[in-house]
Design an enzyme around this catalytic site. Structure first.
Site, PDB file in Angstrom:
ATOM      1  N   HIS A 292       0.827  -1.217   0.000  1.00 57.65           N
ATOM      2  CA  HIS A 292       0.000   0.000   0.000  1.00 57.65           C
ATOM      3  C   HIS A 292       0.853   1.254   0.000  1.00 57.65           C
ATOM      4  CE1 HIS A 292      -3.790  -2.061   0.339  1.00 57.65           C
ATOM      5  NE2 HIS A 292      -3.350  -2.771   1.351  1.00 57.65           N
TER       6      HIS A 292
ATOM      7  N   ARG B 112      -9.517   4.415  -0.764  1.00 55.82           N
ATOM      8  CA  ARG B 112      -8.858   3.752   0.368  1.00 55.82           C
ATOM      9  C   ARG B 112      -8.870   4.728   1.541  1.00 55.82           C
ATOM     10  NH1 ARG B 112      -5.094   2.236  -4.092  1.00 55.82           N
ATOM     11  NH2 ARG B 112      -5.629   0.106  -4.677  1.00 55.82           N
TER      12      ARG B 112
ATOM     13  N   ARG C 139     -14.694   2.084  -0.173  1.00 60.52           N
ATOM     14  CA  ARG C 139     -14.298   0.791   0.391  1.00 60.52           C
ATOM     15  C   ARG C 139     -14.210   0.899   1.905  1.00 60.52           C
ATOM     16  NH1 ARG C 139      -8.363  -1.729  -0.479  1.00 60.52           N
ATOM     17  NH2 ARG C 139      -7.957  -0.262   1.196  1.00 60.52           N
TER      18      ARG C 139
ATOM     19  N   GLU D 237     -11.050 -11.199  -3.405  1.00 65.53           N
ATOM     20  CA  GLU D 237      -9.622 -11.283  -3.073  1.00 65.53           C
ATOM     21  C   GLU D 237      -9.221 -12.626  -2.488  1.00 65.53           C
ATOM     22  OE1 GLU D 237      -8.592  -6.884  -1.540  1.00 65.53           O
ATOM     23  OE2 GLU D 237     -10.531  -7.646  -0.847  1.00 65.53           O
TER      24      GLU D 237
ATOM     25  N   ASP E 238      -4.049  -9.535  -3.544  1.00 61.89           N
ATOM     26  CA  ASP E 238      -4.451 -10.412  -2.440  1.00 61.89           C
ATOM     27  C   ASP E 238      -4.923 -11.761  -2.943  1.00 61.89           C
ATOM     28  OD1 ASP E 238      -3.866  -8.986  -0.101  1.00 61.89           O
ATOM     29  OD2 ASP E 238      -5.635  -7.736  -0.317  1.00 61.89           O
TER      30      ASP E 238
ATOM     31  N   CYS F  12      -8.857  -3.660  -9.967  1.00 62.33           N
ATOM     32  CA  CYS F  12      -8.338  -2.476  -9.277  1.00 62.33           C
ATOM     33  C   CYS F  12      -6.917  -2.737  -8.777  1.00 62.33           C
ATOM     34  CB  CYS F  12      -9.229  -2.114  -8.088  1.00 62.33           C
ATOM     35  SG  CYS F  12     -10.904  -1.626  -8.542  1.00 62.33           S
TER      36      CYS F  12
END
Length: 416
Positions: A65, A150, A194, A291, A316, A363
């Site tokens: 991230h 996020r 999200r 994921e 993920d 994404c």
């Protein structure tokens, strides 16, 4: 002279003096333009790292991230150097090449291509992922919406843990304020909110972060929607933030549920949404992030009960499929987003969504990789959500791919 090499994760160039950082408190001392050298970087450091002229880490991968966020901020970043903190000394002038992953002593002049991109309008929807609210206004004219907000970055900027903000009665306000600038910039284009996907190690340094458990492998631990279902008040505060914006007239918000492991988590989330006086699929679209293999192979259950969109998180999904830590250097060479098993699950997911007329998006980091984008277009994906600095490149790439597919279909028909 080349000093060290790692994994280039942000294709920008930076020159500055080394600032070695060993703790969260050290990041507060960073001066503008310094090249931060740290063993591990986490999302709670973003506010301080925004001032950096570049970031170099011993550990971490291109899909982390922190790497994704620094790309959005156009800050050169090199991860996975293993021993940067040992080799690079405080005050040393260095040049950081975030494309090649190389670090040079002194000032080295490096040029990028500087390619000017025109705007293409492919049939595939091209959205953008937003970590930093300030990037929304410049991205909005170029993208067809937001594939993922996020929200963790909005929280970490307060330097307080979400639980502490909740205790202070400020969590919904902080979230709605940060998200408002995004939904406003993109209105009426769709924006997918999200819910929290915070691993236990990424928020421990914030005030109040002692509530986080210490886990050997946080990426496969207490995270995603399961974590929020363990603390329903945190989840309700996020829903309250959405409700504030809906009441203000921002009807372009969708809810995305991350890192589901089981269908029961989806049902529980929608039940809590109703308790918050929000009707799923009526007041706002509700979708899921695919994921884990368990969701891929039970996708029919989700479709039967109703989903408005699907978002595929390939990093993920790859981690869970190949049984390896995507941040682990020792297994990095096995981390393959294009592994046949991963691609089969992605193709299966896209196929089921297309059959039912459900929007399906890719994404994250995968949506910047040309090889993966090619596969997604071939599979018939409806949406690609990429990084802010990649929107025009991806629009052009997808436009050309669609034309190529049309040409091949036309040629095939004429041959027969």
């Amino acid at each position: 002279m080349e000093l060290i090499k790692g994994i280039g994760s942000s294709s920008y160039i930076g020159v500055g003096k080394v600032r070695k950082v060993s703790s969260f408190k050290d990041t507060l001392k960073i001066k503008a333009g310094e090249i931060v050298v740290i063993s591990r970087a986490s999302r709670d450091m973003i506010s301080s790292l925004q001032k950096a002229g570049g970031v170099i880490t011993d550990y971490g991968g291109i899909t982390s991230h922190i790497a994704i966020t620094l790309r959005e901020l156009r800050i050169p970043c090199i991860v996975g150097c293993e021993n940067a903190t040992e080799i690079l000394e405080d005050g040393l002038l260095i040049t950081v090449d975030g494309f090649s992953g190389k670090v040079y002593e002194g000032f080295i002049e490096i040029h990028d291509s500087g390619e000017l991109m025109e705007f293409h309008n492919p049939a595939t929807s091209i959205k953008v992922n937003i970590n930093i609210p300030e990037l929304a206004s410049q991205s909005a004219p170029l993208a067809d919406g937001v594939g993922s907000i996020r929200t963790e970055i909005i929280i970490s900027r307060t330097r307080k843990h979400p639980s502490l903000l909740l205790k202070e009665g400020r969590l919904s306000e902080v979230l709605s304020k940060g998200v408002r600038s995004i939904v406003d910039a993109f209105y009426p284009k769709p924006v997918w909110f999200r819910t929290f996907d915070i691993t236990s190690d990424e928020m421990r340094n914030l005030e109040g972060g002692e509530v986080e458990p210490k886990e050997a492998n946080p990426l496969l631990g207490l995270r995603g929607i399961y974590k929020d279902l363990k603390n329903v008040q945190l989840l309700k505060a996020q829903f309250d933030a959405i409700k504030i914006l809906l009441e203000e007239g921002y009807d372009n918000i969708g809810l995305k549920i991350p890192f589901l492991r089981d269908f029961s988590e989806y049902e529980s989330t929608k039940r809590i949404l109703k308790q918050s006086d929000l009707n799923p699929h009526q007041d706002l679209p509700v979708g899921i992030s695919v994921e884990t293999p368990s969701v891929v192979f039970t996708l029919d259950d989700f479709i039967k009960k109703g989903i408005d969109f699907v978002s595929i998180g390939m990093s993920d999904l790859t981690m869970c499929t190949l049984a390896l830590d995507r941040r682990g250097l020792k297994v990095a060479r096995h981390f393959d987003l294009m592994h046949p098993a991963v691609l089969k699950m992605v193709e299966m997911t896209i196929g089921k969504c297309n059959k039912k007329g459900i929007e399906c998006a890719i994404c994250g980091h995968a949506a910047t990789d040309e090889g993966i984008i090619t596969k997604m277009v071939e599979y018939g994906i409806s949406t690609i959500s990429t990084n802010p600095d990649q929107i025009l490149k991806v629009r052009k790439k997808v436009h050309n791919l669609e034309n190529k597919i049309k040409y091949n279909q036309f040629k095939s028909i004429n041959l027969h």
